[in-house]
Design an enzyme around this catalytic site. Structure first.
Site, PDB file in Angstrom:
ATOM      1  N   GLN A 114       0.841  -1.194   0.000  1.00 44.58           N
ATOM      2  CA  GLN A 114       0.000   0.000   0.000  1.00 44.58           C
ATOM      3  C   GLN A 114       0.880   1.248   0.000  1.00 44.58           C
ATOM      4  OE1 GLN A 114      -1.952  -2.080   3.497  1.00 44.58           O
ATOM      5  NE2 GLN A 114      -3.611  -0.738   2.874  1.00 44.58           N
ATOM      6  N   ASN A 115       2.196   1.036   0.055  1.00 43.15           N
ATOM      7  CA  ASN A 115       3.126   2.167   0.132  1.00 43.15           C
ATOM      8  C   ASN A 115       3.481   2.672  -1.263  1.00 43.15           C
ATOM      9  OD1 ASN A 115       3.038   1.678   2.860  1.00 43.15           O
ATOM     10  ND2 ASN A 115       4.887   0.413   2.847  1.00 43.15           N
ATOM     11  N   HIS A 132      -1.577   1.276  -4.372  1.00 43.50           N
ATOM     12  CA  HIS A 132      -1.881   2.707  -4.334  1.00 43.50           C
ATOM     13  C   HIS A 132      -0.935   3.515  -5.223  1.00 43.50           C
ATOM     14  CE1 HIS A 132      -3.918   1.914  -0.183  1.00 43.50           C
ATOM     15  NE2 HIS A 132      -4.706   1.635  -1.187  1.00 43.50           N
ATOM     16  N   CYS A 161       0.450  10.720 -23.078  1.00 40.28           N
ATOM     17  CA  CYS A 161       1.041   9.394 -23.273  1.00 40.28           C
ATOM     18  C   CYS A 161       1.628   9.283 -24.680  1.00 40.28           C
ATOM     19  CB  CYS A 161      -0.047   8.349 -23.068  1.00 40.28           C
ATOM     20  SG  CYS A 161       0.444   6.660 -23.420  1.00 40.28           S
ATOM     21  N   THR A 202       0.563  -3.152   8.636  1.00 41.60           N
ATOM     22  CA  THR A 202      -0.652  -2.481   8.168  1.00 41.60           C
ATOM     23  C   THR A 202      -1.765  -2.673   9.182  1.00 41.60           C
ATOM     24  OG1 THR A 202      -2.360  -2.354   6.450  1.00 41.60           O
ATOM     25  CG2 THR A 202      -1.224  -4.464   6.675  1.00 41.60           C
ATOM     26  N   GLU A 229       1.768  -3.347  16.820  1.00 44.74           N
ATOM     27  CA  GLU A 229       0.490  -3.024  17.451  1.00 44.74           C
ATOM     28  C   GLU A 229      -0.599  -4.005  17.028  1.00 44.74           C
ATOM     29  OE1 GLU A 229      -0.461   1.173  16.780  1.00 44.74           O
ATOM     30  OE2 GLU A 229       1.686   1.568  17.016  1.00 44.74           O
ATOM     31  N   ALA A 245       8.852  -5.152  11.455  1.00 43.54           N
ATOM     32  CA  ALA A 245       9.330  -5.997  10.353  1.00 43.54           C
ATOM     33  C   ALA A 245      10.849  -6.076  10.358  1.00 43.54           C
ATOM     34  CB  ALA A 245       8.830  -5.430   9.025  1.00 43.54           C
TER      35      ALA A 245
END
Ligand SMILES: [Zn+2]
Length: 258
Positions: A114-115, A132, A161, A202, A229, A245
């Site tokens: 998602q980073n 993302h 493009c 995440t 967490e 991690a």
């Protein structure tokens, strides 16, 4: 249960699961990049917590006037946000490097991140879906082709493009913007292929990303959570490593080698 065992026991259990698996998929969130000094959006010290969430109509504004968006983005006088500044100075951390090693050693089939900071790529991960987007890339709104921002020729605003003449947009998925179809399709394909699923850094609250591990779990696939967490997925995880991690993944790489 195992979820409440010691960290060492959790790493031993995930080593056993991964060594018996053939298609391990990882879902990664901002917690991993935080170890590279990139602020998270949510949570204490998060960019959004401090400055408020960004406008929810970013995608609408871009569509209304892509030239204006590009003009602002390319303005050399513009102040970099704290987030942009942190990303530009960031290096892959021990967690990213361990994930690239897992892929190279045939233990990790695919990473869904998602980073948007591109640190997985820089660490050497190649089997990657940036759900993302990636802030170093642009994407054609017509044909979907992605290219490095630094490599496109900007002859007019908005830039177009080279392949199809469509409007180019920064690749980062904006608020209100649908996730590009090829990326989404690949994530669902990976969730269906997975025989073990790692959820790393995440909070698993942003959809559709949060769905992928749940889909895999419903098929009986073991779910491994690595997060300092508790998260929304902790309750259904088979193994929980309550650590970063950068602490857990290098140890996992080592154990899988022995
Ligand atoms: Zn195109």
């Amino acid at each position: 249960m195992t979820a409440h065992g010691t960290l060492d026991a959790a790493i031993a259990r995930m080593t056993a699961i991964i060594s018996e698996s053939r298609h391990v998929v990882a879902l990664v969130g901002a917690g991993l990049s935080a170890e590279s000094g990139i602020p998270t959006y949510r949570g204490s010290g998060g960019v959004w917590t401090k400055f408020g969430e960004p406008t929810i109509d970013g995608w609408e504004l871009f569509q209304e006037d892509p030239a204006a968006w590009w003009e602002a983005a390319l303005n050399p006088e513009a102040q970099l946000t704290d987030f942009a500044r942190a990303v530009e100075g960031a290096e892959p951390n021990a967690g990213h490097i361990a994930m690239a090693a897992l892929e190279a050693e045939g233990k990790l089939a695919h990473v869904i991140t998602q980073n948007i900071d591109g640190l997985h790529r820089r660490a050497g991960t190649t089997q990657l879906t940036e759900i993302h987007g990636n802030r170093s890339f642009v994407r054609c709104m017509n044909c979907g082709e992605r290219s490095l921002l630094a490599q496109i020729k900007i002859r007019q605003l908005p830039p177009l493009c080279e392949a199809c003449g469509g409007v180019l947009k920064n690749d980062t998925v904006m608020f209100g913007e649908p996730i590009p179809e090829p990326a989404l399709r690949e994530c669902y394909r990976q969730a269906a292929l997975a025989d073990a699923f790692l959820v790393i850094g995440t909070s698993a609250v942003v959809y559709p990303a949060a769905d992928f591990p749940v889909m895999a779990k419903r098929r009986g696939v073991p779910l491994i959570e690595i997060n300092p967490e508790e998260t929304a997925l902790t309750g259904i995880a088979d193994v929980v490593a309550r650590a970063t991690a950068g602490e857990v993944l290098p140890a996992l790489v080592e154990r899988l080698r022995t």
